[in-house]
Design a protein around this motif. Structure first.
Motif, PDB file in Angstrom:
ATOM      1  N   PHE A 122     -16.212  -7.106  -6.235  1.00 45.58           N
ATOM      2  CA  PHE A 122     -15.246  -6.079  -6.599  1.00 45.58           C
ATOM      3  C   PHE A 122     -15.966  -4.778  -6.935  1.00 45.58           C
ATOM      4  CE2 PHE A 122     -12.622  -3.692  -9.574  1.00 45.58           C
ATOM      5  CZ  PHE A 122     -11.390  -3.695  -8.934  1.00 45.58           C
ATOM      6  N   GLN A 123     -17.054  -4.867  -7.677  1.00 44.33           N
ATOM      7  CA  GLN A 123     -17.788  -3.663  -8.061  1.00 44.33           C
ATOM      8  C   GLN A 123     -18.456  -3.006  -6.856  1.00 44.33           C
ATOM      9  OE1 GLN A 123     -20.176  -5.362 -11.269  1.00 44.33           O
ATOM     10  NE2 GLN A 123     -18.810  -4.451 -12.781  1.00 44.33           N
ATOM     11  N   ARG A 124     -18.905  -3.812  -5.900  1.00 41.37           N
ATOM     12  CA  ARG A 124     -19.471  -3.242  -4.675  1.00 41.37           C
ATOM     13  C   ARG A 124     -18.409  -2.471  -3.902  1.00 41.37           C
ATOM     14  NH1 ARG A 124     -19.047  -4.612   0.413  1.00 41.37           N
ATOM     15  NH2 ARG A 124     -18.084  -6.637  -0.081  1.00 41.37           N
ATOM     16  N   ARG A 125     -17.237  -3.060  -3.753  1.00 45.41           N
ATOM     17  CA  ARG A 125     -16.141  -2.398  -3.043  1.00 45.41           C
ATOM     18  C   ARG A 125     -15.706  -1.120  -3.773  1.00 45.41           C
ATOM     19  NH1 ARG A 125     -13.336  -6.002   0.572  1.00 45.41           N
ATOM     20  NH2 ARG A 125     -14.332  -8.055   0.584  1.00 45.41           N
ATOM     21  N   LEU A 126     -15.783  -1.162  -5.100  1.00 44.68           N
ATOM     22  CA  LEU A 126     -15.429   0.012  -5.888  1.00 44.68           C
ATOM     23  C   LEU A 126     -16.437   1.131  -5.663  1.00 44.68           C
ATOM     24  CD1 LEU A 126     -13.611   1.319  -8.008  1.00 44.68           C
ATOM     25  CD2 LEU A 126     -14.981   0.201  -9.777  1.00 44.68           C
ATOM     26  N   ARG A 127     -17.721   0.790  -5.646  1.00 41.09           N
ATOM     27  CA  ARG A 127     -18.754   1.811  -5.400  1.00 41.09           C
ATOM     28  C   ARG A 127     -18.623   2.399  -4.000  1.00 41.09           C
ATOM     29  NH1 ARG A 127     -21.946  -1.795  -8.561  1.00 41.09           N
ATOM     30  NH2 ARG A 127     -22.597  -2.921  -6.684  1.00 41.09           N
ATOM     31  N   GLU A 128     -18.189   1.558  -3.051  1.00 40.00           N
ATOM     32  CA  GLU A 128     -17.978   2.041  -1.684  1.00 40.00           C
ATOM     33  C   GLU A 128     -16.661   2.792  -1.540  1.00 40.00           C
ATOM     34  OE1 GLU A 128     -18.191  -1.484   0.649  1.00 40.00           O
ATOM     35  OE2 GLU A 128     -20.375  -1.712   0.425  1.00 40.00           O
ATOM     36  N   GLN A 129     -15.872   2.821  -2.615  1.00 38.91           N
ATOM     37  CA  GLN A 129     -14.569   3.495  -2.642  1.00 38.91           C
ATOM     38  C   GLN A 129     -13.659   3.013  -1.513  1.00 38.91           C
ATOM     39  OE1 GLN A 129     -15.218   7.755  -2.849  1.00 38.91           O
ATOM     40  NE2 GLN A 129     -15.745   7.641  -5.011  1.00 38.91           N
ATOM     41  N   GLN A 130     -13.608   1.712  -1.351  1.00 42.51           N
ATOM     42  CA  GLN A 130     -12.735   1.148  -0.330  1.00 42.51           C
ATOM     43  C   GLN A 130     -11.277   1.466  -0.669  1.00 42.51           C
ATOM     44  OE1 GLN A 130     -13.498  -2.948   0.596  1.00 42.51           O
ATOM     45  NE2 GLN A 130     -15.684  -2.617   0.935  1.00 42.51           N
ATOM     46  N   GLY A 131     -10.529   1.806   0.358  1.00 46.60           N
ATOM     47  CA  GLY A 131      -9.184   2.335   0.183  1.00 46.60           C
ATOM     48  C   GLY A 131      -8.255   1.457  -0.622  1.00 46.60           C
ATOM     49  N   PHE A 132      -8.218   0.151  -0.313  1.00 44.99           N
ATOM     50  CA  PHE A 132      -7.304  -0.744  -1.008  1.00 44.99           C
ATOM     51  C   PHE A 132      -7.612  -0.802  -2.496  1.00 44.99           C
ATOM     52  CE2 PHE A 132      -6.628  -5.052  -2.727  1.00 44.99           C
ATOM     53  CZ  PHE A 132      -5.245  -5.091  -2.689  1.00 44.99           C
ATOM     54  N   ILE A 133      -8.891  -0.938  -2.825  1.00 44.41           N
ATOM     55  CA  ILE A 133      -9.296  -1.031  -4.231  1.00 44.41           C
ATOM     56  C   ILE A 133      -8.941   0.250  -4.975  1.00 44.41           C
ATOM     57  CG2 ILE A 133     -11.241  -1.289  -5.817  1.00 44.41           C
ATOM     58  CD1 ILE A 133     -10.500  -3.846  -4.353  1.00 44.41           C
ATOM     59  N   MET A 134      -9.239   1.394  -4.390  1.00 42.49           N
ATOM     60  CA  MET A 134      -8.971   2.667  -5.059  1.00 42.49           C
ATOM     61  C   MET A 134      -7.472   2.857  -5.258  1.00 42.49           C
ATOM     62  SD  MET A 134     -12.031   3.467  -5.473  1.00 42.49           S
ATOM     63  CE  MET A 134     -11.765   5.031  -6.298  1.00 42.49           C
ATOM     64  N   ARG A 135      -6.683   2.450  -4.267  1.00 41.19           N
ATOM     65  CA  ARG A 135      -5.231   2.612  -4.372  1.00 41.19           C
ATOM     66  C   ARG A 135      -4.658   1.726  -5.481  1.00 41.19           C
ATOM     67  NH1 ARG A 135      -4.193   1.281   0.298  1.00 41.19           N
ATOM     68  NH2 ARG A 135      -3.259  -0.786   0.059  1.00 41.19           N
ATOM     69  N   VAL A 136      -5.135   0.484  -5.546  1.00 44.17           N
ATOM     70  CA  VAL A 136      -4.636  -0.434  -6.568  1.00 44.17           C
ATOM     71  C   VAL A 136      -4.990   0.059  -7.965  1.00 44.17           C
ATOM     72  CG1 VAL A 136      -4.942  -2.740  -7.561  1.00 44.17           C
ATOM     73  CG2 VAL A 136      -4.583  -2.475  -5.102  1.00 44.17           C
ATOM     74  N   LEU A 137      -6.193   0.607  -8.128  1.00 43.67           N
ATOM     75  CA  LEU A 137      -6.609   1.096  -9.442  1.00 43.67           C
ATOM     76  C   LEU A 137      -5.756   2.267  -9.908  1.00 43.67           C
ATOM     77  CD1 LEU A 137     -10.513   0.903  -9.235  1.00 43.67           C
ATOM     78  CD2 LEU A 137      -8.954  -0.598 -10.501  1.00 43.67           C
ATOM     79  N   GLU A 138      -5.245   3.048  -8.972  1.00 44.37           N
ATOM     80  CA  GLU A 138      -4.426   4.211  -9.330  1.00 44.37           C
ATOM     81  C   GLU A 138      -2.972   3.828  -9.620  1.00 44.37           C
ATOM     82  OE1 GLU A 138      -4.828   6.896  -6.098  1.00 44.37           O
ATOM     83  OE2 GLU A 138      -6.912   7.437  -6.548  1.00 44.37           O
ATOM     84  N   GLU A 139      -2.542   2.672  -9.105  1.00 49.88           N
ATOM     85  CA  GLU A 139      -1.155   2.266  -9.264  1.00 49.88           C
ATOM     86  C   GLU A 139      -0.891   1.669 -10.646  1.00 49.88           C
ATOM     87  OE1 GLU A 139      -0.301  -0.546  -6.223  1.00 49.88           O
ATOM     88  OE2 GLU A 139      -0.177   0.945  -4.623  1.00 49.88           O
ATOM     89  N   ARG A 140       0.385   1.555 -10.948  1.00 53.10           N
ATOM     90  CA  ARG A 140       0.785   0.858 -12.173  1.00 53.10           C
ATOM     91  C   ARG A 140       0.442  -0.621 -12.039  1.00 53.10           C
ATOM     92  NH1 ARG A 140       5.637  -1.701 -14.376  1.00 53.10           N
ATOM     93  NH2 ARG A 140       5.706  -1.337 -16.629  1.00 53.10           N
ATOM     94  N   LYS A 141      -0.033  -1.200 -13.138  1.00 54.70           N
ATOM     95  CA  LYS A 141      -0.410  -2.609 -13.156  1.00 54.70           C
ATOM     96  C   LYS A 141       0.229  -3.277 -14.371  1.00 54.70           C
ATOM     97  CE  LYS A 141      -4.585  -0.986 -13.091  1.00 54.70           C
ATOM     98  NZ  LYS A 141      -4.342   0.317 -12.430  1.00 54.70           N
ATOM     99  N   ILE A 142       0.529  -4.562 -14.231  1.00 57.37           N
ATOM    100  CA  ILE A 142       0.958  -5.365 -15.371  1.00 57.37           C
ATOM    101  C   ILE A 142      -0.029  -6.516 -15.492  1.00 57.37           C
ATOM    102  CG2 ILE A 142       2.788  -6.727 -16.423  1.00 57.37           C
ATOM    103  CD1 ILE A 142       4.808  -5.219 -14.773  1.00 57.37           C
ATOM    104  N   PHE A 143      -0.707  -6.595 -16.624  1.00 57.41           N
ATOM    105  CA  PHE A 143      -1.795  -7.555 -16.778  1.00 57.41           C
ATOM    106  C   PHE A 143      -1.269  -8.945 -17.124  1.00 57.41           C
ATOM    107  CE2 PHE A 143      -3.949  -3.565 -17.020  1.00 57.41           C
ATOM    108  CZ  PHE A 143      -5.182  -3.817 -16.428  1.00 57.41           C
ATOM    109  N   VAL A 144      -1.839  -9.931 -16.444  1.00 59.73           N
ATOM    110  CA  VAL A 144      -1.544 -11.337 -16.699  1.00 59.73           C
ATOM    111  C   VAL A 144      -2.620 -11.931 -17.595  1.00 59.73           C
ATOM    112  CG1 VAL A 144      -1.170 -13.602 -15.648  1.00 59.73           C
ATOM    113  CG2 VAL A 144      -0.400 -11.533 -14.463  1.00 59.73           C
ATOM    114  N   LEU A 145      -3.871 -11.678 -17.248  1.00 58.93           N
ATOM    115  CA  LEU A 145      -5.027 -12.060 -18.065  1.00 58.93           C
ATOM    116  C   LEU A 145      -5.888 -10.822 -18.271  1.00 58.93           C
ATOM    117  CD1 LEU A 145      -6.124 -15.442 -16.423  1.00 58.93           C
ATOM    118  CD2 LEU A 145      -4.785 -15.145 -18.509  1.00 58.93           C
ATOM    119  N   GLY A 146      -6.467 -10.687 -19.458  1.00 62.39           N
ATOM    120  CA  GLY A 146      -7.236  -9.486 -19.745  1.00 62.39           C
ATOM    121  C   GLY A 146      -6.306  -8.301 -19.971  1.00 62.39           C
ATOM    122  N   ASP A 147      -6.907  -7.130 -20.054  1.00 64.33           N
ATOM    123  CA  ASP A 147      -6.102  -5.928 -20.281  1.00 64.33           C
ATOM    124  C   ASP A 147      -6.822  -4.718 -19.693  1.00 64.33           C
ATOM    125  OD1 ASP A 147      -8.166  -5.326 -22.117  1.00 64.33           O
ATOM    126  OD2 ASP A 147      -7.034  -6.196 -23.781  1.00 64.33           O
TER     127      ASP A 147
END
Length: 233
Positions: free
Chosen positions: A188-213
């Protein structure tokens, strides 16, 4: 070493607290609502953007005709739901103008909604999952009843096999397909450093946490940006 010890202890305590919290909500649900009411409210007050006719309600909840009609009558007479005839069928949906709509919808989602079901399903995997959350239409509460639940998980020593063994239980309870996206922490961190589109889009969207916060996710993001583990405060 000491910082890591206390970080692990804190993570463990958080997991125990969340599990206990989920059990409390389940007890509250059982105390307030019968099993039939839980199924009906879980359908109508979680999928609030569409109505359902009687046959759909029976199919999606597993309730018999008499039981479904009895509970619908009670909810309608109390002003908690509305009904409207479209063609030859009558559809039922939540009454958002009810003075207790917000409170009831909140209780339903916390006790037997999507997040509660997912939390109970994933809780045994808490020690191997850093964070899990729903995103997309599920998090924005714009999904239709046929839309799958979009779930993203980040963890260590977790396999799709273990995850897929647990999700069918949640899918049966929710009567919806769950689409999991599972990443190891380094991946996940590798994909984040590469700024992969799906990961970046999900991080910007609203999220509801199931585990963690949000704090746990922020730590993962910061570690990726700095290329090293962020020290505990």
């Amino acid at each position: 070493m000491r910082k890591k010890y206390w970080h692990d202890r804190l993570s463990y305590c958080r997991a125990i607290f969340r599990l206990a919290h989920a059990k409390i909500w389940c007890m509250i649900a059982s105390a307030l609502f019968s099993p039939a009411q839980q199924k009906l409210l879980g359908l109508l007050f979680v999928r609030v953007n569409e109505g359902f006719h009687l046959n759909e309600i029976m199919r999606l909840t597993g309730l018999g005709s008499a039981s479904a009609q009895r509970e619908l009558k009670r909810l309608h007479e109390s002003g908690l739901i509305l009904s409207e005839r479209i063609g030859n069928v009558r559809r039922f949906r939540p009454n958002k103008d009810s003075p207790v709509y917000e409170e009831l919808a909140s209780i339903v989602k916390k006790t037997f909604g999507v997040i509660s079901v997912l939390h109970s399903t994933l809780a045994p995997m808490r020690r191997s999952l850093n964070v899990a959350f729903v995103y997309g239409k599920t998090a924005q509460e714009q999904e239709a009843s046929s839309d799958p639940v979009e779930l993203l998980l980040i963890g260590e020593n977790t396999t799709y096999g273990e995850l897929l063994n647990r999700l069918p239980v949640a899918e049966r309870l929710l009567r919806r397909k769950i689409n999991p996206n599972l990443y190891t922490l380094p991946d996940f961190q590798r994909r984040l450093r590469e700024q992969q589109g799906f990961i970046m889009r999900v991080l910007e969207e609203r999220k509801i946490f199931v585990l963690g916060d949000e704090t746990d996710l922020d730590r993962i993001v910061q570690e990726a940006q700095h290329g090293e583990t962020v020290p505990d405060l």
